[in-house]
Design a protein around this motif. Structure first.
Motif, short mmCIF file in Angstrom:
data_model
loop_
_atom_site.label_atom_id
_atom_site.label_comp_id
_atom_site.label_asym_id
_atom_site.label_seq_id
_atom_site.Cartn_x
_atom_site.Cartn_y
_atom_site.Cartn_z
N ILE A 187 38.10 -32.50 -12.61
CA ILE A 187 36.54 -32.60 -12.85
C ILE A 187 37.53 -31.12 -14.40
O ILE A 187 38.35 -31.01 -14.55
N VAL A 188 37.72 -33.00 -16.01
CA VAL A 188 38.17 -32.82 -17.07
C VAL A 188 36.91 -31.79 -18.12
O VAL A 188 36.21 -33.20 -18.26
N ASN A 189 37.48 -31.44 -18.44
CA ASN A 189 36.44 -30.68 -19.45
C ASN A 189 37.54 -30.96 -21.33
O ASN A 189 38.60 -30.72 -20.70
N THR A 190 36.89 -31.83 -21.89
CA THR A 190 37.52 -32.82 -22.70
C THR A 190 37.42 -31.66 -24.45
O THR A 190 38.00 -31.82 -25.10
N ARG A 191 36.47 -30.25 -24.15
CA ARG A 191 36.72 -29.32 -24.97
C ARG A 191 36.24 -30.25 -26.49
O ARG A 191 37.42 -29.66 -27.36
N ARG A 192 34.96 -30.65 -26.39
CA ARG A 192 35.42 -31.51 -27.96
C ARG A 192 33.71 -31.55 -27.45
O ARG A 192 32.89 -32.03 -26.55
N TYR A 193 32.82 -32.51 -28.59
CA TYR A 193 31.80 -32.65 -29.42
C TYR A 193 32.05 -34.66 -28.82
O TYR A 193 33.20 -34.56 -29.11
N VAL A 194 31.40 -35.11 -27.61
CA VAL A 194 31.53 -35.55 -27.54
C VAL A 194 29.42 -37.07 -27.76
O VAL A 194 30.08 -38.49 -27.49
N ALA A 195 29.52 -36.37 -27.86
CA ALA A 195 27.66 -36.52 -27.90
C ALA A 195 26.78 -36.54 -28.98
O ALA A 195 26.69 -35.02 -28.94
N LYS A 196 26.10 -37.48 -29.49
CA LYS A 196 24.53 -36.92 -30.39
C LYS A 196 22.94 -37.37 -29.24
O LYS A 196 23.06 -38.10 -29.29
N TYR A 197 22.68 -35.94 -29.22
CA TYR A 197 21.34 -36.63 -28.60
C TYR A 197 20.30 -36.38 -29.44
O TYR A 197 20.13 -35.57 -29.93
N LEU A 198 19.47 -37.37 -29.43
CA LEU A 198 17.95 -36.99 -30.02
C LEU A 198 17.04 -36.73 -28.70
O LEU A 198 16.36 -37.15 -28.37
N VAL A 199 16.44 -35.14 -29.82
CA VAL A 199 15.43 -34.38 -28.55
C VAL A 199 14.38 -35.36 -28.49
O VAL A 199 13.68 -35.38 -29.71
N GLY A 200 13.45 -35.09 -27.51
CA GLY A 200 11.73 -35.47 -27.35
C GLY A 200 11.80 -36.72 -26.83
O GLY A 200 11.07 -37.83 -26.48
N GLY A 201 12.84 -37.10 -25.73
CA GLY A 201 12.94 -37.95 -24.44
C GLY A 201 11.59 -37.19 -23.73
O GLY A 201 10.66 -36.61 -23.73
N VAL A 202 11.58 -37.96 -22.87
CA VAL A 202 10.52 -38.61 -21.28
C VAL A 202 10.60 -37.19 -20.83
O VAL A 202 9.33 -36.80 -20.93
#
Length: 250
Positions: A187-202
């Motif tokens: 398992i590899v930690n990329t040590r970077r931001y990889v995603a932007k997440y829109l709050v308020g899902g199901v």
């Protein structure tokens, strides 16, 4: 070793506002080995028309009724043929055009790659990093104090994944990630931001039901008594977090 193929799966239903933003974030990646699948739940608000504009750039586009988000995700998994799978559902984004290339450059032949997530509100304004930061080292036990890696920030080798358990309506992604992580050797930690997440899902809209499912899942993997203790720790950390930020904002 040849460059791995990444299957990115986007699930969408009646999200005409956000679907194009999500799709463009995938289609604008500099990494060339991406299989992009869009699974629509028979939208009626114009979402299908937007997706159709990009149909020639998609490996798969289906639009049909489903039994919920995890049923739609399972449809995507059945159709995916890449070496790795990433879910980037409507409203969320890959962090920048170099993200996928940077993920695979962070280590060779891992079973799982993961990174950090930045949160955004409905006006697409940054809310900063998630409260649960991605751990330095991630194992199947890392979720015992909360979901420390978001679904959009984990790339899993297709050979170690299973279908989503449809008994869970709001938290099947946690069960799915833990199952895969238990099988992972590297398992590899990329040590970077990889995603932007829109709050308020199901899971946020049905917060109590989601918490009940999470408790059941964590008990299944970690045991009842350890899970009760872990939730006491979670509650303490949550209280400290809110008190700290209240003092900051005063």
């Amino acid at each position: 070793m040849s460059a791995p193929v990444l299957s990115i799966i986007t699930i969408v239903y009646n999200n005409v506002r956000d679907i194009e933003r999500t799709m463009r974030a995938v289609l604008n990646q500099t990494y060339p080995h991406i299989e992009y699948l869009v699974i629509d739940g028979a939208s009626t608000d114009g979402t299908k028309d937007i997706i159709a504009r990009y149909k020639d750039q998609l490996a798969t586009f289906i639009s049909e009724p489903d039994k919920g988000i995890y049923d739609a995700m399972n449809k995507g998994l059945k159709l995916a043929t890449g070496d790795y799978v990433l879910f980037m559902n409507s409203g969320d984004e890959l962090y920048d055009p170099e993200t996928v290339a940077a993920v695979f450059a962070s280590g060779a032949d891992a079973d799982i790659y993961y990174g950090e997530t930045e949160m955004y509100n409905e006006n697409w304004e940054s809310l900063g990093q998630r409260r649960h930061q991605a751990p330095e080292k991630f194992t199947w036990e890392s979720f015992k104090y909360g979901m420390s890696i978001s679904h959009q920030a984990i790339y899993i080798k297709r050979t170690i994944i299973e279908p989503y358990d449809l008994r869970y309506r709001y938290s099947a992604d946690i069960d799915w990630i833990i199952k895969a992580t238990r099988k992972a050797s590297k398992i590899v930690n990329t040590r970077r931001y990889v995603a932007k997440y829109l709050v308020g899902g199901v899971s946020k809209q049905k917060h109590l039901e989601s918490l009940k499912e999470r408790f059941h899942i964590f008990t299944k993997y970690y045991g009842l008594l350890p899970n009760l203790f872990n939730h006491m720790v979670i509650a303490g950390k949550l209280l400290y977090y809110f008190l700290k930020h209240r003092r900051t904002n005063d």
